[in-house]
Design a protein around this motif. Structure first.
Motif, PDB file in Angstrom:
ATOM      1  N   UNK A 241     -13.054  54.135 -70.752  1.00 51.66           N
ATOM      2  CA  UNK A 241     -14.396  54.027 -70.161  1.00 51.66           C
ATOM      3  C   UNK A 241     -15.255  55.256 -70.458  1.00 51.66           C
ATOM      4  N   UNK A 242     -14.652  56.430 -70.424  1.00 54.69           N
ATOM      5  CA  UNK A 242     -15.441  57.654 -70.547  1.00 54.69           C
ATOM      6  C   UNK A 242     -15.675  58.068 -72.000  1.00 54.69           C
ATOM      7  N   UNK A 243     -14.649  57.926 -72.855  1.00 53.45           N
ATOM      8  CA  UNK A 243     -14.750  58.453 -74.219  1.00 53.45           C
ATOM      9  C   UNK A 243     -15.047  57.384 -75.269  1.00 53.45           C
ATOM     10  N   UNK A 244     -14.789  56.116 -74.938  1.00 55.19           N
ATOM     11  CA  UNK A 244     -15.005  55.042 -75.913  1.00 55.19           C
ATOM     12  C   UNK A 244     -15.780  53.899 -75.257  1.00 55.19           C
ATOM     13  N   UNK A 245     -17.005  54.150 -74.828  1.00 51.81           N
ATOM     14  CA  UNK A 245     -17.762  53.127 -74.093  1.00 51.81           C
ATOM     15  C   UNK A 245     -18.092  51.892 -74.921  1.00 51.81           C
ATOM     16  N   UNK A 246     -18.030  51.998 -76.257  1.00 51.73           N
ATOM     17  CA  UNK A 246     -18.309  50.843 -77.111  1.00 51.73           C
ATOM     18  C   UNK A 246     -17.150  49.854 -77.155  1.00 51.73           C
ATOM     19  N   UNK A 247     -16.003  50.247 -76.583  1.00 49.23           N
ATOM     20  CA  UNK A 247     -14.816  49.394 -76.555  1.00 49.23           C
ATOM     21  C   UNK A 247     -14.848  48.510 -75.311  1.00 49.23           C
ATOM     22  N   UNK A 248     -14.549  47.234 -75.471  1.00 51.76           N
ATOM     23  CA  UNK A 248     -14.403  46.335 -74.327  1.00 51.76           C
ATOM     24  C   UNK A 248     -13.042  46.578 -73.679  1.00 51.76           C
ATOM     25  N   UNK A 249     -13.016  46.831 -72.392  1.00 47.25           N
ATOM     26  CA  UNK A 249     -11.782  47.142 -71.669  1.00 47.25           C
ATOM     27  C   UNK A 249     -11.423  45.988 -70.730  1.00 47.25           C
ATOM     28  N   UNK A 250     -10.208  45.499 -70.870  1.00 54.44           N
ATOM     29  CA  UNK A 250      -9.653  44.503 -69.953  1.00 54.44           C
ATOM     30  C   UNK A 250      -8.489  45.166 -69.230  1.00 54.44           C
ATOM     31  N   UNK A 251      -8.430  45.025 -67.909  1.00 55.08           N
ATOM     32  CA  UNK A 251      -7.394  45.708 -67.134  1.00 55.08           C
ATOM     33  C   UNK A 251      -6.512  44.708 -66.385  1.00 55.08           C
ATOM     34  N   UNK A 252      -5.202  44.819 -66.591  1.00 56.76           N
ATOM     35  CA  UNK A 252      -4.232  44.095 -65.770  1.00 56.76           C
ATOM     36  C   UNK A 252      -3.886  44.975 -64.563  1.00 56.76           C
ATOM     37  N   UNK A 253      -3.920  44.438 -63.358  1.00 59.99           N
ATOM     38  CA  UNK A 253      -3.572  45.266 -62.193  1.00 59.99           C
ATOM     39  C   UNK A 253      -2.109  45.692 -62.174  1.00 59.99           C
ATOM     40  N   UNK A 254      -1.230  44.868 -62.774  1.00 57.01           N
ATOM     41  CA  UNK A 254       0.189  45.224 -62.880  1.00 57.01           C
ATOM     42  C   UNK A 254       0.645  44.940 -64.304  1.00 57.01           C
ATOM     43  N   UNK A 255       1.698  45.596 -64.723  1.00 52.84           N
ATOM     44  CA  UNK A 255       2.219  45.418 -66.072  1.00 52.84           C
ATOM     45  C   UNK A 255       2.793  44.017 -66.250  1.00 52.84           C
ATOM     46  N   UNK A 256       2.354  43.321 -67.298  1.00 53.91           N
ATOM     47  CA  UNK A 256       2.812  41.964 -67.569  1.00 53.91           C
ATOM     48  C   UNK A 256       3.564  41.836 -68.888  1.00 53.91           C
ATOM     49  N   UNK A 257       3.540  42.879 -69.722  1.00 57.89           N
ATOM     50  CA  UNK A 257       4.264  42.842 -70.979  1.00 57.89           C
ATOM     51  C   UNK A 257       3.356  42.601 -72.165  1.00 57.89           C
ATOM     52  N   UNK A 258       3.915  42.857 -73.352  1.00 62.76           N
ATOM     53  CA  UNK A 258       3.152  42.804 -74.594  1.00 62.76           C
ATOM     54  C   UNK A 258       2.463  41.461 -74.800  1.00 62.76           C
ATOM     55  N   UNK A 259       3.206  40.366 -74.662  1.00 68.43           N
ATOM     56  CA  UNK A 259       2.643  39.052 -74.967  1.00 68.43           C
ATOM     57  C   UNK A 259       1.461  38.728 -74.073  1.00 68.43           C
ATOM     58  N   UNK A 260       1.579  39.004 -72.789  1.00 65.00           N
ATOM     59  CA  UNK A 260       0.487  38.677 -71.880  1.00 65.00           C
ATOM     60  C   UNK A 260      -0.730  39.571 -72.113  1.00 65.00           C
TER      61      UNK A 260
END
Length: 321
Positions: free
Chosen positions: A58-77
């Motif tokens: 969010x702070x250093x790469x604002x041009x990147x779209x960020x999606x956040x999982x609240x808990x770890x779901x693994x690579x595939x998810x």
């Protein structure tokens, strides 16, 4: 291809506790996106990180779209979340420990003019510039085991080869085909072999994967989130489990019974003598999933249009053309 012919693409980067890797490698990804003649968007899927990964993006790469999982779901998810959010047909999967060359996108995307192309992988290099074996994959049965063929890049390597699968850490692919295949199968969770299986299922529908050596990335395989966050014995057990599952999903029944089963018995005896309990943990994990594997095998066989070993021979032969 003119600049107008380059389709828009989305680069999807799954991340778990990889703040340092994002800081090191996202600049190279963004340079590659800017260098691409078409439109290229970068999506980071933060998979429940406990470090400051999300804050960094969010702070250093604002041009990147960020999606956040609240808990770890693994690579595939993490990948599936990125795919769902991506607005483009052409996608790129990149691990956070991969640094691409600035011009790596254009050589890959040119292959998608052919409607039968499913995925294309760049040449994957290690930190010393050597060619990583994951760049090209073909398998055979040897000494009762389903093994990767050994290979080395030729002195002049400037034409594409067919490959069994593109590494999930650095691949370009079609969203529509990925979705039609159901994405990565949950039987392989939490990680490893899901890209191998995906490539096999695509091939068996007649959808092609290629290695494009004019496109290059550097993969620092020792610094990825799996190896830095998870116990080594557990990683080995999952690798063993998922290799069994791959064989049971895809290999012809005759080969499993006549060529692999004797190897299973021999290795089980030798691992017992050496008290290698990690091997048995992997085998037990695969056996627990056997009913699901048999169900999936039936579905895969029903949609297959290519014979398994004919496919392998075709991929091996592609080295020479």
């Amino acid at each position: 291809m003119s600049a107008l012919d380059f389709p828009p693409i989305s680069l999807i980067i799954p991340n778990f506790n990889g703040s340092a890797l994002l800081k090191a490698n996202l600049p190279a990804v963004l340079r590659a996106a800017a260098d691409y003649p078409g439109t290229a968007a970068v999506i980071v899927v933060d998979d429940g990180s406990r470090d400051d990964s999300a804050a960094l993006v969010r702070s250093e790469f604002p041009q990147v779209t960020l999606i956040e999982h609240p808990v770890n779901q693994g690579f595939a998810e993490a990948i599936h979340s990125g795919v769902a959010a991506a607005p483009t047909e052409v996608l790129v999967f990149l691990n956070s420990d991969v640094s691409p060359a600035q011009d790596f996108l254009a050589p890959l995307v040119g292959h998608f003019e052919r409607p039968e192309i499913f995925s294309v992988t760049p040449l994957v290099l290690d930190k010393q510039g050597g060619c990583n074996e994951v760049s090209w994959r073909c398998y055979h049965l040897q000494s009762g085991r389903f093994r990767a063929m050994q290979w080395a890049p030729p002195a002049i390597f400037n034409h594409p080869w067919k490959t069994l699968f593109a590494s999930g850490g650095s691949m370009m692919l079609r969203k529509s085909m990925f979705t039609a295949l159901g994405g990565f199968l949950p039987i392989f969770k939490p990680f490893y072999s899901e890209d191998f299986d995906l490539g096999l299922r695509a091939w068996r529908r007649g959808w092609i994967s290629l290695l494009e050596p004019r496109s290059r990335v550097v993969h620092d395989s020792g610094s990825g989130s799996i190896k830095t966050n998870i116990a080594a014995k557990y990683i080995r057990a999952v690798r063993i489990r998922n290799h069994f599952l791959l064989e049971w999903l895809h290999l012809p029944a005759r080969d499993i019974w006549l060529r692999l089963l004797p190897g299973y018995l021999w290795r089980s005896a030798s691992r017992l003598v050496t008290f290698n309990w990690v091997y048995f943990a992997g085998l037990a994990g695969a056996l627990i999933r056997l009913p699901e594997a048999l169900r999936l095998r039936t579905e895969i066989q029903a949609s297959a249009t290519l014979d398994f070993w004919t496919l392998m021979a075709d991929i091996e032969h592609s080295q020479h053309h």
